[in-house]
Design a protein around this motif. Sequence first.
Motif, short mmCIF file in Angstrom:
data_model
loop_
_atom_site.label_atom_id
_atom_site.label_comp_id
_atom_site.label_asym_id
_atom_site.label_seq_id
_atom_site.Cartn_x
_atom_site.Cartn_y
_atom_site.Cartn_z
N THR A 8 0.85 -1.21 0.00
CA THR A 8 0.00 0.00 0.00
C THR A 8 0.88 1.25 0.00
OG1 THR A 8 -0.22 -0.05 2.41
CG2 THR A 8 -1.98 -1.09 1.16
N GLU A 9 2.03 1.17 0.69
CA GLU A 9 2.96 2.32 0.73
C GLU A 9 3.61 2.54 -0.64
OE1 GLU A 9 4.31 4.00 3.86
OE2 GLU A 9 2.32 3.34 4.54
N LEU A 10 4.04 1.44 -1.25
CA LEU A 10 4.76 1.52 -2.53
C LEU A 10 3.91 2.21 -3.60
CD1 LEU A 10 7.32 0.54 -4.13
CD2 LEU A 10 6.05 -1.56 -4.64
N PHE A 11 2.61 1.84 -3.63
CA PHE A 11 1.75 2.38 -4.69
C PHE A 11 0.86 3.51 -4.21
CE2 PHE A 11 1.89 -2.32 -6.00
CZ PHE A 11 3.00 -2.13 -6.79
N ASN A 12 0.90 3.80 -2.91
CA ASN A 12 0.04 4.83 -2.35
C ASN A 12 -1.44 4.53 -2.59
OD1 ASN A 12 -0.59 7.16 -0.99
ND2 ASN A 12 -0.38 8.48 -2.78
N ILE A 13 -1.85 3.32 -2.21
CA ILE A 13 -3.23 2.88 -2.40
C ILE A 13 -3.84 2.44 -1.06
CG2 ILE A 13 -3.02 2.18 -4.84
CD1 ILE A 13 -2.42 -0.67 -3.89
N LYS A 14 -5.19 2.38 -1.05
CA LYS A 14 -5.89 2.03 0.20
C LYS A 14 -5.90 0.51 0.44
CE LYS A 14 -10.21 3.02 2.60
NZ LYS A 14 -11.59 3.43 2.43
N TYR A 15 -6.20 -0.23 -0.61
CA TYR A 15 -6.27 -1.70 -0.49
C TYR A 15 -5.20 -2.33 -1.39
CZ TYR A 15 -10.95 -0.49 1.19
OH TYR A 15 -12.00 0.07 1.88
N PRO A 16 -4.48 -3.33 -0.87
CA PRO A 16 -3.42 -3.96 -1.70
C PRO A 16 -3.99 -4.97 -2.70
CG PRO A 16 -3.43 -4.94 0.49
CD PRO A 16 -4.51 -3.89 0.50
N ILE A 17 -4.94 -4.48 -3.49
CA ILE A 17 -5.63 -5.34 -4.47
C ILE A 17 -5.33 -4.78 -5.87
CG2 ILE A 17 -7.90 -6.08 -5.33
CD1 ILE A 17 -8.94 -5.90 -2.43
N VAL A 18 -4.69 -5.62 -6.70
CA VAL A 18 -4.22 -5.16 -8.01
C VAL A 18 -5.04 -5.82 -9.12
CG1 VAL A 18 -2.21 -5.12 -9.58
CG2 VAL A 18 -1.86 -4.93 -7.09
N LEU A 19 -5.42 -5.01 -10.10
CA LEU A 19 -6.03 -5.55 -11.32
C LEU A 19 -4.88 -6.00 -12.22
CD1 LEU A 19 -8.08 -5.82 -13.76
CD2 LEU A 19 -7.60 -3.38 -14.18
N GLY A 20 -4.78 -7.30 -12.52
CA GLY A 20 -3.72 -7.78 -13.40
C GLY A 20 -3.87 -7.18 -14.80
N LEU A 40 -5.21 -0.97 -7.18
CA LEU A 40 -4.31 -0.47 -8.23
C LEU A 40 -4.73 -1.06 -9.57
CD1 LEU A 40 -1.65 1.16 -8.87
CD2 LEU A 40 -0.51 -1.08 -8.87
N GLY A 41 -5.18 -0.20 -10.47
CA GLY A 41 -5.56 -0.64 -11.81
C GLY A 41 -4.35 -0.65 -12.72
N LEU A 42 -4.20 -1.73 -13.47
CA LEU A 42 -3.13 -1.78 -14.48
C LEU A 42 -3.75 -1.75 -15.87
CD1 LEU A 42 -0.66 -4.59 -13.26
CD2 LEU A 42 -0.66 -2.15 -12.67
N ILE A 43 -3.21 -0.90 -16.72
CA ILE A 43 -3.60 -0.93 -18.13
C ILE A 43 -2.74 -2.03 -18.78
CG2 ILE A 43 -3.55 0.36 -20.30
CD1 ILE A 43 -3.90 2.95 -18.61
N GLY A 44 -3.38 -2.96 -19.45
CA GLY A 44 -2.64 -4.08 -20.06
C GLY A 44 -2.17 -3.69 -21.45
N ALA A 45 -0.85 -3.50 -21.60
CA ALA A 45 -0.32 -3.06 -22.90
C ALA A 45 -0.08 -4.23 -23.85
CB ALA A 45 0.97 -2.28 -22.69
N GLY A 46 -0.34 -5.45 -23.37
CA GLY A 46 -0.03 -6.64 -24.17
C GLY A 46 -0.73 -6.70 -25.51
N ALA A 189 2.04 -12.99 1.60
CA ALA A 189 1.89 -11.98 0.55
C ALA A 189 1.46 -10.66 1.21
CB ALA A 189 0.85 -12.42 -0.46
N GLU A 190 1.83 -9.55 0.58
CA GLU A 190 1.39 -8.23 1.09
C GLU A 190 0.41 -7.57 0.13
OE1 GLU A 190 4.58 -5.80 2.95
OE2 GLU A 190 5.78 -7.62 2.76
N GLY A 191 0.13 -8.26 -0.96
CA GLY A 191 -0.86 -7.78 -1.90
C GLY A 191 -1.37 -8.96 -2.71
N ILE A 192 -2.47 -8.74 -3.42
CA ILE A 192 -2.96 -9.80 -4.31
C ILE A 192 -3.30 -9.19 -5.67
CG2 ILE A 192 -3.84 -11.27 -2.45
CD1 ILE A 192 -6.43 -9.68 -4.49
N GLN A 193 -3.18 -10.01 -6.70
CA GLN A 193 -3.53 -9.56 -8.06
C GLN A 193 -4.61 -10.48 -8.61
OE1 GLN A 193 -0.64 -8.13 -11.06
NE2 GLN A 193 -1.11 -9.95 -12.25
N ILE A 194 -5.62 -9.85 -9.18
CA ILE A 194 -6.77 -10.61 -9.72
C ILE A 194 -6.89 -10.39 -11.22
CG2 ILE A 194 -9.31 -10.67 -9.75
CD1 ILE A 194 -9.28 -10.16 -6.75
N GLY A 195 -7.15 -11.48 -11.95
CA GLY A 195 -7.39 -11.38 -13.38
C GLY A 195 -8.80 -11.78 -13.75
N THR A 196 -9.06 -13.08 -13.73
CA THR A 196 -10.32 -13.64 -14.25
C THR A 196 -11.58 -12.95 -13.70
OG1 THR A 196 -9.22 -15.75 -14.60
CG2 THR A 196 -11.62 -15.80 -14.49
#
Length: 315
Positions: A8-20, A40-46, A189-196
């Motif tokens: 949460t500190e690294l990204f300055n976010i409230k919840y350590p939940i990342v959109l893959g 934390l929302g990620l734009i997928g450049a793939g 883990a200190e955060g989680i990333q969700i895709g599906t």
Amino acid sequence: MQIKNRITELFNIKYPIVLGGMVWVSGWKLAKAVSNCGGLGLIGAGSMKAELLAQHIDKFRKNSTKPFGVNIPLLRKDSDDLINLIIEKNVEIVFTSAGNPAKYTDLLKKHRIKVVHVVSSVKQAKKAESVGCDAVVGEGVEAGGHNGIDELTTFTLITLLKNNLSIPIIAAGGIAHGSQIAASFVLGAEGIQIGTLFAAAIESSAHSNYKQAIINSGENDTTLAFRKIGLVRMIKNNLTARISEAEAKGATNQELLNILGEKREMRGIFEGDLNEGMLEAGQSAALVNCVDSVKTIFERLLTEYNASIDELKRG
Ligand SMILES: Cc1cc2nc3c(=O)[nH]c(=O)nc-3n(C[C@H](O)[C@H](O)[C@H](O)COP(=O)(O)O)c2cc1C
């Protein structure tokens, strides 16, 4: 959920939940929805050329002041262009995947960009740590999309990473319920990333047929294919049936590449061809039961998480 930790500190976010980052799925709209909920929302450049990625970054910034990041799969032939654009646009967070983290981490860090690399083994994670990544995503083989050849499950991988790394770990693969977020934190883990789960959200840019295929999927409806040419987890269909048949007969790499052909991901995920497209999705599809807004999904995850923690406390 009230968590303050290194993620949460690294990204300055409230919840350590990342959109893959997800090809054909996580554009600026989905990233904005997740960031606005405190994740934390990620734009997928793939699935984007540099020009399109620039538009997504601009649109995100026009519509949200929250932190966001960009995912760049390093196997992209034009990864230099994408990285240069990230630097030019002063993007502050980059998640690299599917390649060597040594390639760009130094350059990105020189521009004060936070770098996270997606790994599927301790070996890859140690490499990411040694080249200066700020964190890793440990992605187990339950995950949708491309997977590591080691086929480690999230449960095993995160524990191994915790025992071997100093930098923070974000758990990914199979997470679609708040209890699994709690479990990930227990594992270290200190955060989680969700895709599906987010791929099936209203704000996802995927085709409605693909979202419905996730909703309809049960526990045995995804499969791993293309072990020889790059492991992928996707929903079973005509395409996966042909691949398994060819793999069982010992098809050569070239024969498999011929079956794969071109633009299968776009065909399945974006155009909604349920028979012949690649419908990348994880085992957690079995836990996804309806197409909801990201806000509803977030509220549900947090309620489930809190209930799990209360249950643990009760003993
Ligand atoms: C449709 C789809 C596309 C994906 N595309 C990418 C991608 O472009 N880059 C990447 O690093 N991971 C990609 N992933 C993996 C996700 O970012 C995430 O780590 C993974 O989905 C987590 O597991 P889960 O599906 O069980 O939640 C993709 C996953 C899905 C389902």
